[in-house]
Every structure is written in C-alpha cells, then in structure tokens.
Design a protein around this motif. Sequence first.
Motif, short mmCIF file in Angstrom:
data_model
loop_
_atom_site.label_atom_id
_atom_site.label_comp_id
_atom_site.label_asym_id
_atom_site.label_seq_id
_atom_site.Cartn_x
_atom_site.Cartn_y
_atom_site.Cartn_z
N LEU A 70 0.83 -1.21 0.00
CA LEU A 70 0.00 0.00 0.00
C LEU A 70 0.86 1.26 0.00
CD1 LEU A 70 -2.81 1.35 0.20
CD2 LEU A 70 -2.57 1.18 2.68
N VAL A 71 1.88 1.29 0.82
CA VAL A 71 2.77 2.46 0.86
C VAL A 71 3.50 2.62 -0.47
CG1 VAL A 71 4.81 3.45 1.98
CG2 VAL A 71 3.00 2.44 3.35
N GLY A 72 3.89 1.51 -1.09
CA GLY A 72 4.51 1.58 -2.41
C GLY A 72 3.56 2.15 -3.45
N ALA A 73 2.29 1.78 -3.40
CA ALA A 73 1.30 2.32 -4.33
C ALA A 73 1.06 3.81 -4.08
CB ALA A 73 -0.01 1.54 -4.21
N ILE A 74 1.07 4.22 -2.82
CA ILE A 74 0.92 5.65 -2.50
C ILE A 74 2.12 6.43 -3.01
CG2 ILE A 74 0.86 7.30 -0.58
CD1 ILE A 74 -0.84 5.19 0.93
N ILE A 75 3.31 5.90 -2.86
CA ILE A 75 4.52 6.55 -3.38
C ILE A 75 4.44 6.67 -4.90
CG2 ILE A 75 7.01 6.27 -3.71
CD1 ILE A 75 7.09 5.06 -0.87
N LEU A 76 3.97 5.61 -5.56
CA LEU A 76 3.83 5.63 -7.02
C LEU A 76 2.85 6.72 -7.45
CD1 LEU A 76 4.37 4.34 -9.81
CD2 LEU A 76 2.42 2.86 -9.35
N LEU A 77 1.71 6.83 -6.80
CA LEU A 77 0.74 7.87 -7.15
C LEU A 77 1.29 9.27 -6.86
CD1 LEU A 77 -2.63 6.31 -6.01
CD2 LEU A 77 -1.85 6.72 -8.34
N ALA A 78 2.07 9.42 -5.79
CA ALA A 78 2.68 10.71 -5.49
C ALA A 78 3.67 11.11 -6.58
CB ALA A 78 3.37 10.67 -4.13
N ILE A 79 4.44 10.15 -7.07
CA ILE A 79 5.40 10.42 -8.15
C ILE A 79 4.66 10.81 -9.42
CG2 ILE A 79 7.12 9.35 -9.67
CD1 ILE A 79 8.03 7.73 -7.19
N VAL A 80 3.58 10.08 -9.74
CA VAL A 80 2.80 10.40 -10.94
C VAL A 80 2.19 11.79 -10.82
CG1 VAL A 80 0.72 9.76 -12.24
CG2 VAL A 80 2.36 8.01 -11.58
N ASN A 81 1.63 12.12 -9.66
CA ASN A 81 1.06 13.46 -9.46
C ASN A 81 2.13 14.54 -9.57
OD1 ASN A 81 -1.59 12.71 -9.13
ND2 ASN A 81 -1.44 12.59 -6.90
N LEU A 82 3.30 14.26 -9.06
CA LEU A 82 4.40 15.23 -9.13
C LEU A 82 4.81 15.48 -10.58
CD1 LEU A 82 6.38 16.90 -7.42
CD2 LEU A 82 7.92 14.95 -7.49
N LEU A 83 4.86 14.43 -11.38
CA LEU A 83 5.26 14.59 -12.77
C LEU A 83 4.17 15.22 -13.62
CD1 LEU A 83 7.11 11.20 -13.39
CD2 LEU A 83 8.11 13.46 -13.02
N ARG A 84 2.91 14.93 -13.33
CA ARG A 84 1.81 15.47 -14.13
C ARG A 84 1.43 16.89 -13.75
NH1 ARG A 84 -3.00 11.49 -14.24
NH2 ARG A 84 -3.58 12.57 -16.14
N ARG A 85 1.42 17.20 -12.49
CA ARG A 85 0.92 18.49 -12.03
C ARG A 85 2.00 19.40 -11.46
NH1 ARG A 85 -2.93 14.80 -10.39
NH2 ARG A 85 -4.91 15.05 -11.48
N GLY A 86 3.15 18.87 -11.18
CA GLY A 86 4.20 19.67 -10.59
C GLY A 86 4.12 19.75 -9.07
#
Length: 89
Positions: A70-86
Amino acid sequence: MNFIIWIVIGGIIGWLASMIMKTDAQQGIFLNIVVGIVGAFLGGWLLSPLFGSGTINADDFSLVSLLVSLVGAIILLAIVNLLRRGKVR
C-alpha cells in the motif's frame, strides 16, 4: 488461482491508495490494479529491506506485506502526481 488473488489484492491496494491520494475519480478498475501491482513492486524494492518482509508480488499475504504494498502504491501515485501536475496532492 494465485494469479487471480494477486489481481484482486492488487486492485484493492490500488483502490485504497487512490482513495488516500484523492485520485480515485481519475482512475478506473484497470488502472487501480496496475497501480496496486506496480506499487507493490516499488514498495518491495524500497521498503521491504527496511521492514524485512515481502510484498503481495512475493506471495506473502501478511499484514506487513499488505502495508508495504500500500505504501509503495501511495509513493507511485505521489510520483505520478508530481510529474503530471508539478506538485503532490
């Protein structure tokens, strides 16, 4: 049968991570499964050595392995949000 359980647990973990990161409206069931499984790989790579447990990808269905996934999936979504939205939500 393990493949089906892996898909179902990956989908649940991806859905929980998307609810925590508030990206559930943007994702469908397929993307939740992908986020759960890829997040489990990421959690296994980053967090498993720290906690000394496996992930759902290693056929380890303990509470610690589910939390690491679960924490790995949250980290993945945080990285995706960082790359898409800044920024991370």
